[in-house]
Structures are given as C-alpha cells and as structure tokens.
Design a protein around this motif. Structure first.
Motif, PDB file in Angstrom:
ATOM      1  N   ASP A 132       0.833  -1.208   0.000  1.00 16.08           N
ATOM      2  CA  ASP A 132       0.000   0.000   0.000  1.00 16.08           C
ATOM      3  C   ASP A 132       0.868   1.259   0.000  1.00 16.08           C
ATOM      4  O   ASP A 132       0.572   2.222  -0.722  1.00 16.08           O
ATOM      5  N   LEU A 133       1.926   1.267   0.809  1.00 16.17           N
ATOM      6  CA  LEU A 133       2.814   2.434   0.845  1.00 16.17           C
ATOM      7  C   LEU A 133       3.498   2.638  -0.500  1.00 16.17           C
ATOM      8  O   LEU A 133       3.605   3.775  -0.984  1.00 16.17           O
ATOM      9  N   GLN A 134       3.936   1.557  -1.111  1.00 16.06           N
ATOM     10  CA  GLN A 134       4.566   1.671  -2.428  1.00 16.06           C
ATOM     11  C   GLN A 134       3.576   2.212  -3.450  1.00 16.06           C
ATOM     12  O   GLN A 134       3.931   3.047  -4.294  1.00 16.06           O
ATOM     13  N   ASN A 135       2.321   1.782  -3.371  1.00 15.75           N
ATOM     14  CA  ASN A 135       1.289   2.284  -4.288  1.00 15.75           C
ATOM     15  C   ASN A 135       1.044   3.778  -4.084  1.00 15.75           C
ATOM     16  O   ASN A 135       0.777   4.504  -5.050  1.00 15.75           O
ATOM     17  N   GLU A 136       1.105   4.233  -2.831  1.00 13.72           N
ATOM     18  CA  GLU A 136       0.976   5.677  -2.556  1.00 13.72           C
ATOM     19  C   GLU A 136       2.061   6.444  -3.303  1.00 13.72           C
ATOM     20  O   GLU A 136       1.790   7.440  -3.978  1.00 13.72           O
ATOM     21  N   LEU A 137       3.297   5.973  -3.165  1.00 11.67           N
ATOM     22  CA  LEU A 137       4.428   6.640  -3.827  1.00 11.67           C
ATOM     23  C   LEU A 137       4.301   6.574  -5.348  1.00 11.67           C
ATOM     24  O   LEU A 137       4.534   7.563  -6.034  1.00 11.67           O
ATOM     25  N   ALA A 138       3.914   5.411  -5.869  1.00 11.13           N
ATOM     26  CA  ALA A 138       3.767   5.244  -7.317  1.00 11.13           C
ATOM     27  C   ALA A 138       2.672   6.139  -7.872  1.00 11.13           C
ATOM     28  O   ALA A 138       2.746   6.581  -9.017  1.00 11.13           O
ATOM     29  N   ASP A 150      -2.911   5.976   8.203  1.00 10.15           N
ATOM     30  CA  ASP A 150      -4.089   5.428   7.527  1.00 10.15           C
ATOM     31  C   ASP A 150      -3.809   4.015   7.017  1.00 10.15           C
ATOM     32  O   ASP A 150      -4.645   3.117   7.171  1.00 10.15           O
ATOM     33  N   ALA A 151      -2.633   3.807   6.417  1.00 10.95           N
ATOM     34  CA  ALA A 151      -2.272   2.473   5.914  1.00 10.95           C
ATOM     35  C   ALA A 151      -2.124   1.491   7.070  1.00 10.95           C
ATOM     36  O   ALA A 151      -2.619   0.361   7.004  1.00 10.95           O
ATOM     37  N   MET A 152      -1.466   1.898   8.151  1.00 15.21           N
ATOM     38  CA  MET A 152      -1.300   1.017   9.316  1.00 15.21           C
ATOM     39  C   MET A 152      -2.649   0.545   9.846  1.00 15.21           C
ATOM     40  O   MET A 152      -2.826  -0.625  10.181  1.00 15.21           O
ATOM     41  N   SER A 153      -3.601   1.475   9.917  1.00  9.57           N
ATOM     42  CA  SER A 153      -4.898   1.154  10.526  1.00  9.57           C
ATOM     43  C   SER A 153      -5.639   0.064   9.759  1.00  9.57           C
ATOM     44  O   SER A 153      -6.454  -0.642  10.343  1.00  9.57           O
TER      45      SER A 153
END
Length: 164
Positions: A132-138, A150-153
C-alpha cells in the motif's frame, strides 16, 4: 521467478516454494528496499518473510503497535537500532529481535553502512501494508505521517502515541 516444486518436479499443488537470490517481489520505500520472499500465499497465510536493506542513516516508521501479528527481525549485516518504548537496542549481525503483538517498537539504521534484516510476520497480515505504501508513492502521493497512519490502521496497527 519463484519456483514451486515437489519431489519429482513442478506440481500444481506445491509442497515447497523456492525463491532464488534474484527472485521475489521488490518494494522500495524511500531509502529502504524490501524483497518479499514469502507473502503468505505458500504458507496458508500463517507466515510472511522479507529481506530489507536499510541505507545508511535510514529512519524507520514512527513507533507503532501491531494488534494481530508478531514481527521478527534477524540482522544479517550492519547495525539496526530498535526502539521499544523508551529503550534503544543496537542489534548487530546475528541478533534476533522478536516483537509480540501490542509492543511499541520502531527501528532505524543510524550508521554509515547499510544494514540488512530478514523479517517475519506471523500471520502474513502486514505484507500488504508495504505494498500500500509503495502504491501511494507510485501514485505520486507523498508518504505523509497521516498516510502512514491510515495504511497502518488497515492492518490492525496503530501509532504508539505514548512514545512519540
């Protein structure tokens, strides 16, 4: 490519998953490069394993607690500083750090050399967090503290605000 083999050759219902030195899914998050060796798809989602390379002077995530999974870190090379609550531990090659659910923790590489860890997630719940974090950056979105929270939750993880 990951090979799935059973004694006697490839099968559709593999008993063994083999991930070679150049294989696995790569996730890059800033100065950390992660290679997912097992995402849980071959373990009935009981276990995931990743190799992470932390560049020199890499800060880790904010201290956080996992509610539903254990996280293990085996330091393969370099030094990784683990912060657990108010305590810091500098772990060198050959050190295993196991973090049970509910324990506040974070990690960083405070040195001038890269550090490499092998991490376990039991069950595999947390691998998707990194995706998910990588998708945010991409998608061109910065990894703000709120985006991280938000991703952690979504993966039964919360910031350890009592140790920030």
């Amino acid at each position: 490519m990951t090979d799935q083999v059973r004694a006697g050759g490839p099968q559709t219902d593999p008993a063994v998953s083999v991930v070679g030195p150049g294989d696995g899914e790569t996730i890059v998050l800033g100065t950390t490069r992660m290679r997912v060796l097992e995402d849980g798809s071959h373990t009935g989602h009981r276990l995931a394993i990743a190799e992470s390379v932390l560049a020199p002077h890499t800060q880790g995530p904010p201290q956080h607690r996992h509610a539903q999974h254990d996280e293990g870190f085996y330091v393969l090379s370099g030094t990784v500083r683990f912060t657990v609550g108010d305590e810091d531990y500098d772990a060198t090659a050959g050190t295993l750090v196991m973090v049970p659910p509910g324990t506040p923790h974070t990690f960083a590489n405070p040195t001038d050399q890269p550090a490499v860890t092998l991490s376990t997630f039991t069950p595999d719940l947390y691998v998707q967090y990194f995706r998910d974090l990588q998708n945010e950056l991409a998608g061109g979105r910065p990894l703000t503290p709120q985006a991280n929270i938000d991703a952690m939750s979504r993966y039964a993880t919360q910031p350890a605000t009592d140790f920030t």
